[in-house]
Design a protein around this motif. Structure first.
Motif: not given
Length: 215
Positions: A26-38, A46-51, A174-179
């Protein structure tokens, strides 16, 4: 001049479930990783590529090895990591502080072995307060603009020259370059600026928030 608006302060809502239960699938993603999640569309990618070494054997033993990794704190700790969903998105994210690759590998192997891996923890669901949003959009036209200094200064000088009232507020990650720019509907000059921004295809943040709040 700053303005305090209770509707803006109460625009976001959060509902929390203290002990929510789900399966690892049921879990679709993370908030943090050593990999570039985007860079990845899924945990599997991700795991097929990096681990690859974490999924080189699709066995119950390899699954147990990955799940035993201490940094999967949703399993190894109490009241540490938690789950989170944004209601307009619908996906479940693990708000983690480590262990993303071992968790993803566990999910990968469990899916292929058809083994359930139950999880539990705090679950926060974020939404939009439609009453507060209706109040804001009744009084303001709201647009998205760049937060870069040169862009803001050009807009400010134009509004100052035109003697039009506006308010602005930085957008969250992630929209800190906008207002967000708020133009009072009751003021003729501000309403004229809103017409120009609509005609120039600036993003109507009020309309966008209404759309996603009903999903």
């Amino acid at each position: 001049m700053s303005v305090r608006r209770e509707d803006l302060l109460n625009l976001g809502t959060t509902r929390e479930v203290e002990r929510w239960e789900c399966d690892i699938q049921d879990v679709d993603g993370f908030s943090a990783s050593k990999s570039e999640l985007h860079l990845f569309k899924s945990m599997d990618a991700m795991v097929e590529k990096n681990s690859k070494e974490m999924i080189d054997e699709i066995t119950p033993e390899k699954l147990a090895e990955n799940l035993a990794w201490d940094e999967i704190r949703i399993i190894s700790r109490v009241d540490h990591d938690f789950f989170q969903t944004w209601s307009w998105d619908g996906r479940v994210f693990l708000m983690n502080s480590g262990g993303s690759h071992h968790f993803a590998a566990s999910k990968y192997i469990a899916k292929r072995l058809n083994i359930e891996v139950p999880l539990s923890g705090r679950y926060r669901v974020h939404g939009i307060n439609q009453v507060a949003l209706e109040s804001l959009t009744q009084d303001f036209e709201i647009f998205v603009m760049s937060s870069y200094h040169t862009h803001q200064m050009c807009f400010h000088r134009a509004m100052q020259s035109f003697k039009a009232t506006y308010y602005w507020k930085d957008l969250p990650r992630p929209y800190t370059d906008q207002c967000a720019v708020f133009l009072p509907k009751a003021e003729r000059r501000s309403a004229k600026v809103a017409e120009i921004l609509h005609a120039s295809a600036f993003q109507d943040l009020g309309r966008y928030l209404k759309d996603i709040s009903t999903r």
